[in-house]
Design a protein around this motif. Sequence first.
Motif, PDB file in Angstrom:
ATOM      1  N   ASP A   1       4.782 -14.641  14.009  1.00  0.00           N
ATOM      2  CA  ASP A   1       3.747 -14.447  13.802  1.00  0.00           C
ATOM      3  C   ASP A   1       3.066 -13.423  13.523  1.00  0.00           C
ATOM      4  OD1 ASP A   1       1.595 -16.953  15.093  1.00  0.00           O
ATOM      5  OD2 ASP A   1       3.363 -16.658  16.566  1.00  0.00           O
ATOM      6  N   ASP A   2       1.492 -12.387  12.694  1.00  0.00           N
ATOM      7  CA  ASP A   2       1.916 -11.214  12.530  1.00  0.00           C
ATOM      8  C   ASP A   2       1.875 -10.843  13.946  1.00  0.00           C
ATOM      9  OD1 ASP A   2       1.151 -11.493  10.181  1.00  0.00           O
ATOM     10  OD2 ASP A   2      -1.126 -11.282  10.255  1.00  0.00           O
ATOM     11  N   ALA A   3       2.659  -9.675  13.275  1.00  0.00           N
ATOM     12  CA  ALA A   3       3.263  -8.673  15.063  1.00  0.00           C
ATOM     13  C   ALA A   3       1.698  -7.425  15.551  1.00  0.00           C
ATOM     14  CB  ALA A   3       3.537  -7.741  15.002  1.00  0.00           C
ATOM     15  N   LEU A   4       1.187  -7.652  14.459  1.00  0.00           N
ATOM     16  CA  LEU A   4      -0.783  -7.021  14.349  1.00  0.00           C
ATOM     17  C   LEU A   4      -1.210  -7.840  15.480  1.00  0.00           C
ATOM     18  CD1 LEU A   4      -0.849  -4.728  11.633  1.00  0.00           C
ATOM     19  CD2 LEU A   4      -0.424  -3.715  13.458  1.00  0.00           C
ATOM     20  N   THR A   5      -0.949  -9.369  15.099  1.00  0.00           N
ATOM     21  CA  THR A   5      -2.176  -9.757  16.138  1.00  0.00           C
ATOM     22  C   THR A   5      -0.981 -10.160  17.303  1.00  0.00           C
ATOM     23  OG1 THR A   5      -2.413 -11.093  14.073  1.00  0.00           O
ATOM     24  CG2 THR A   5      -3.056 -12.159  16.400  1.00  0.00           C
ATOM     25  N   VAL A   6      -0.228 -10.667  17.632  1.00  0.00           N
ATOM     26  CA  VAL A   6       0.918 -11.211  19.067  1.00  0.00           C
ATOM     27  C   VAL A   6       0.511  -9.859  20.291  1.00  0.00           C
ATOM     28  CG1 VAL A   6       1.469 -12.940  17.941  1.00  0.00           C
ATOM     29  CG2 VAL A   6       2.499 -11.512  18.173  1.00  0.00           C
TER      30      VAL A   6
ATOM     31  N   THR B   1      10.119 -11.717  23.433  1.00  0.00           N
ATOM     32  CA  THR B   1      10.497 -11.558  21.634  1.00  0.00           C
ATOM     33  C   THR B   1       9.191 -11.846  20.958  1.00  0.00           C
ATOM     34  OG1 THR B   1      11.793 -13.702  22.009  1.00  0.00           O
ATOM     35  CG2 THR B   1      12.661 -11.614  22.541  1.00  0.00           C
ATOM     36  N   PRO B   2       7.541 -11.674  21.913  1.00  0.00           N
ATOM     37  CA  PRO B   2       6.506 -12.609  21.175  1.00  0.00           C
ATOM     38  C   PRO B   2       6.719 -12.366  19.549  1.00  0.00           C
ATOM     39  CG  PRO B   2       6.104 -10.618  22.580  1.00  0.00           C
ATOM     40  CD  PRO B   2       7.259 -11.032  22.874  1.00  0.00           C
ATOM     41  N   GLY B   3       6.580 -13.442  18.844  1.00  0.00           N
ATOM     42  CA  GLY B   3       5.877 -13.895  17.191  1.00  0.00           C
ATOM     43  C   GLY B   3       7.183 -13.684  16.707  1.00  0.00           C
ATOM     44  N   TYR B   4       8.449 -13.473  17.870  1.00  0.00           N
ATOM     45  CA  TYR B   4       9.830 -13.778  16.943  1.00  0.00           C
ATOM     46  C   TYR B   4      11.006 -15.028  17.026  1.00  0.00           C
ATOM     47  CZ  TYR B   4      13.715 -11.718  14.083  1.00  0.00           C
ATOM     48  OH  TYR B   4      14.578 -12.016  13.943  1.00  0.00           O
ATOM     49  N   GLY B   5      11.006 -15.438  16.298  1.00  0.00           N
ATOM     50  CA  GLY B   5      11.525 -16.521  16.449  1.00  0.00           C
ATOM     51  C   GLY B   5      12.791 -16.740  16.409  1.00  0.00           C
TER      52      GLY B   5
ATOM     53  N   ALA C   1      -8.361   2.046  16.917  1.00  0.00           N
ATOM     54  CA  ALA C   1      -7.297   2.177  17.249  1.00  0.00           C
ATOM     55  C   ALA C   1      -6.734   1.753  18.921  1.00  0.00           C
ATOM     56  CB  ALA C   1      -7.330   3.368  17.019  1.00  0.00           C
ATOM     57  N   PRO C   2      -6.447   0.104  18.356  1.00  0.00           N
ATOM     58  CA  PRO C   2      -5.924  -0.331  18.926  1.00  0.00           C
ATOM     59  C   PRO C   2      -4.351   0.249  20.484  1.00  0.00           C
ATOM     60  CG  PRO C   2      -5.517  -1.871  17.366  1.00  0.00           C
ATOM     61  CD  PRO C   2      -6.540  -0.405  17.335  1.00  0.00           C
ATOM     62  N   TRP C   3      -4.090  -0.499  21.306  1.00  0.00           N
ATOM     63  CA  TRP C   3      -2.555  -0.302  21.871  1.00  0.00           C
ATOM     64  C   TRP C   3      -2.083  -2.206  21.460  1.00  0.00           C
ATOM     65  CZ3 TRP C   3      -0.104   2.998  23.757  1.00  0.00           C
ATOM     66  CH2 TRP C   3       0.160   4.467  23.988  1.00  0.00           C
ATOM     67  N   TYR C   4      -0.858  -1.268  20.881  1.00  0.00           N
ATOM     68  CA  TYR C   4       0.474  -2.546  20.977  1.00  0.00           C
ATOM     69  C   TYR C   4       1.824  -2.496  22.559  1.00  0.00           C
ATOM     70  CZ  TYR C   4      -1.861  -3.008  16.486  1.00  0.00           C
ATOM     71  OH  TYR C   4      -2.848  -3.217  15.545  1.00  0.00           O
ATOM     72  N   VAL C   5       1.515  -3.244  22.910  1.00  0.00           N
ATOM     73  CA  VAL C   5       2.598  -3.458  24.193  1.00  0.00           C
ATOM     74  C   VAL C   5       3.683  -4.090  23.419  1.00  0.00           C
ATOM     75  CG1 VAL C   5       2.708  -3.387  26.232  1.00  0.00           C
ATOM     76  CG2 VAL C   5       0.065  -3.173  25.804  1.00  0.00           C
ATOM     77  N   VAL C   6       4.795  -3.670  23.925  1.00  0.00           N
ATOM     78  CA  VAL C   6       5.931  -4.153  23.027  1.00  0.00           C
ATOM     79  C   VAL C   6       6.519  -4.631  23.979  1.00  0.00           C
ATOM     80  CG1 VAL C   6       7.600  -4.101  21.742  1.00  0.00           C
ATOM     81  CG2 VAL C   6       5.792  -3.323  20.527  1.00  0.00           C
ATOM     82  N   PRO C   7       6.971  -5.708  25.002  1.00  0.00           N
ATOM     83  CA  PRO C   7       8.123  -5.671  25.648  1.00  0.00           C
ATOM     84  C   PRO C   7       9.378  -5.618  25.468  1.00  0.00           C
ATOM     85  CG  PRO C   7       6.864  -8.062  24.600  1.00  0.00           C
ATOM     86  CD  PRO C   7       7.028  -7.167  24.035  1.00  0.00           C
TER      87      PRO C   7
ATOM     88  N   ALA D   1      10.180  -4.741  16.500  1.00  0.00           N
ATOM     89  CA  ALA D   1       8.455  -5.135  16.722  1.00  0.00           C
ATOM     90  C   ALA D   1       7.734  -3.930  16.357  1.00  0.00           C
ATOM     91  CB  ALA D   1       7.900  -5.945  17.782  1.00  0.00           C
ATOM     92  N   VAL D   2       8.422  -2.942  16.452  1.00  0.00           N
ATOM     93  CA  VAL D   2       7.875  -1.155  15.894  1.00  0.00           C
ATOM     94  C   VAL D   2       8.112  -1.177  14.446  1.00  0.00           C
ATOM     95  CG1 VAL D   2       7.778   1.282  16.011  1.00  0.00           C
ATOM     96  CG2 VAL D   2       8.299  -0.211  18.251  1.00  0.00           C
ATOM     97  N   GLN D   3       9.034  -1.678  13.907  1.00  0.00           N
ATOM     98  CA  GLN D   3       9.092  -1.536  12.282  1.00  0.00           C
ATOM     99  C   GLN D   3       8.748  -3.021  11.439  1.00  0.00           C
ATOM    100  OE1 GLN D   3      12.192  -4.019   9.762  1.00  0.00           O
ATOM    101  NE2 GLN D   3      13.573  -2.098   9.390  1.00  0.00           N
ATOM    102  N   GLU D   4       7.746  -4.062  12.283  1.00  0.00           N
ATOM    103  CA  GLU D   4       6.479  -4.600  11.562  1.00  0.00           C
ATOM    104  C   GLU D   4       5.904  -4.679  11.829  1.00  0.00           C
ATOM    105  OE1 GLU D   4       7.969  -7.570  10.357  1.00  0.00           O
ATOM    106  OE2 GLU D   4       5.954  -8.529  10.256  1.00  0.00           O
ATOM    107  N   LEU D   5       5.532  -3.584  12.760  1.00  0.00           N
ATOM    108  CA  LEU D   5       4.056  -2.852  12.839  1.00  0.00           C
ATOM    109  C   LEU D   5       3.680  -2.654  12.040  1.00  0.00           C
ATOM    110  CD1 LEU D   5       4.397  -2.657  17.158  1.00  0.00           C
ATOM    111  CD2 LEU D   5       2.614  -4.102  15.736  1.00  0.00           C
ATOM    112  N   LEU D   6       4.468  -1.115  11.529  1.00  0.00           N
ATOM    113  CA  LEU D   6       4.873  -0.844  10.697  1.00  0.00           C
ATOM    114  C   LEU D   6       4.967  -1.109   9.392  1.00  0.00           C
ATOM    115  CD1 LEU D   6       7.429   2.539  12.004  1.00  0.00           C
ATOM    116  CD2 LEU D   6       4.736   2.734  11.962  1.00  0.00           C
ATOM    117  N   LEU D   7       5.468  -1.609   8.862  1.00  0.00           N
ATOM    118  CA  LEU D   7       5.517  -3.113   8.160  1.00  0.00           C
ATOM    119  C   LEU D   7       3.436  -3.611   7.242  1.00  0.00           C
ATOM    120  CD1 LEU D   7       9.189  -4.484   7.140  1.00  0.00           C
ATOM    121  CD2 LEU D   7       7.862  -2.364   5.867  1.00  0.00           C
ATOM    122  N   GLU D   8       3.175  -4.244   8.565  1.00  0.00           N
ATOM    123  CA  GLU D   8       2.198  -4.326   8.411  1.00  0.00           C
ATOM    124  C   GLU D   8       0.785  -3.566   8.187  1.00  0.00           C
ATOM    125  OE1 GLU D   8       1.811  -7.499  12.174  1.00  0.00           O
ATOM    126  OE2 GLU D   8       3.356  -8.733  11.069  1.00  0.00           O
TER     127      GLU D   8
END
Lengths: 289, 289
Positions: B11-16, B33-37, B238-244, B254-261
């Motif tokens: 899934d898109d990290a920006l979404t999950v 590890t949401p969104g990551y299989g 400017a939403p918040w993203y909460v990363v386990p 996950a933070v890298q993926e948020l930046l990439l997206e």
Amino acid sequence: MTAKSQVKWTDDALTVLKAPDGFRLDALDPAATPGYGGDKKDGAIDLAAGLAQLADFQERLFADSHAGDGEDSVLLVLQAMDSAGKGGIVRHVVGGVDPQGVELAAFKAPTPEELEHDFLWRIERRVPRPGFIGVFDRSHYEDVLIGRVRELAPAEEIERRYDAINDFERRLVERGTRIVKVMLHISYDEQGDRLMERLERPDKHWKYNPGDVDERELWPAYQQAYQTVFERTSTAAAPWYVVPANRKWYARLAVQELLLETLEGVDPQWPAADFDVEAEKERLRATLR
Amino acid sequence: MTAKSQVKWTDDALTVLKAPDGFRLDALDPAATPGYGGDKKDGAIDLAAGLAQLADFQERLFADSHAGDGEDSVLLVLQAMDSAGKGGIVRHVVGGVDPQGVELAAFKAPTPEELEHDFLWRIERRVPRPGFIGVFDRSHYEDVLIGRVRELAPAEEIERRYDAINDFERRLVERGTRIVKVMLHISYDEQGDRLMERLERPDKHWKYNPGDVDERELWPAYQQAYQTVFERTSTAAAPWYVVPANRKWYARLAVQELLLETLEGVDPQWPAADFDVEAEKERLRATLR
């Protein structure tokens, strides 16, 4: 040589690359690889090994100043003609270090506010704090390079600046900053090739500026201005290092080695705890479930 | 998913990872590890692939603003309890990007001068310029986190700040900054283990501060303060993203993926030359020997 993994350095870079009394820029071959006995392939291996060493030194330097009483810092000053590879040094050498321990300052043409002050005013504001590796992408030396070639200031003002620079740098050194001044030395022909490549690749057009050719046309005057810089400002406190840079792999490896040998001289240590470790373990244990 | 090499994102990290209306911090498993299989090994492969993508995006972003008319920038805001891994994100995610394109600001306890101004004064001075990726290691959110928990300001002042933050961030977004606000979420037990490790290793003592345990003892109050931050400042702009973050490998990925997206959304392009390429080739050719 900094470590056993750096097998191909035959001499200290700090020794062989230093511009001594009587140094002549026009006598140094820009395609040479002084002090290094390996080829490009060896260089890639040594560069990778050096990255890990540099990262370790940086963390100790940072730790020693933040929790200990270390007052040391390192300042890498990068000067060169256009396209000589300053950006590549920042990306491939400095880029291997934790960004939290690096202070990078790129000096462009001065702003109107900066021009109202002495030329060292904007420089002073960007010198590294203790524990940091500062990097100047261009520097106060522009004020005696383009400043001299383009006659941006009267001759007597240019003259004044050499001594002012020496005083300024000695003050930094006295306070704990190790200054590593590097001129990346490319040939006139190599610059022509590199600028042409920028013109031939659409993804490199943004790096090209028509002013680059204007400066290139003044090549002999710039070489003479660099020669004067070495003669006037290569001091015991802060000597110049001239790195042949026609071979990018060598220039990167050499600048990395200059930093490694400099940090080896600092020899930063993990600071001792300034708290009672056992007492803190007890306090922390009391919070564990 | 940003590219084919990122095979394990489902899934898109920006979404999950977004904190939506009704988000409850205490309902999110810090070891998830949401969104990551994939597993840790997959994560290492994807992180390495992502570094190259991120470096490419960064160079385009920089080029577009420096030679083109791009006004976009990215601001990564990192907030977390002590030892949650902010430093590792900076080293392993941000550290893969050309330092020339990054502006990193670590906000410590405010200086006396900073305290004389509004809490956003020092923040405004460090927002990224167009073309840059800014990184805030701690931020203006400290003023509604430790500020609230430690009662460093009157309750009505804390209240005022939530709206002030939203106005401030909306202004940045309107001017072209994409704000990626990340809270790294670790468990109370995980923090205990990590602090104990710092006490057990002499080379980590410098990272330990007795105040860390003082803050830890206020864990529930901090969790509540974060909950309030999400409720009051997770805006459309400017939403918040909460990363386990109990699993470091996941948090970094996950933070890298948020930046990439986010950068995929910016989609920066190589700027067209603002000069006559053929004419410049002619001028340059005239200088070749």
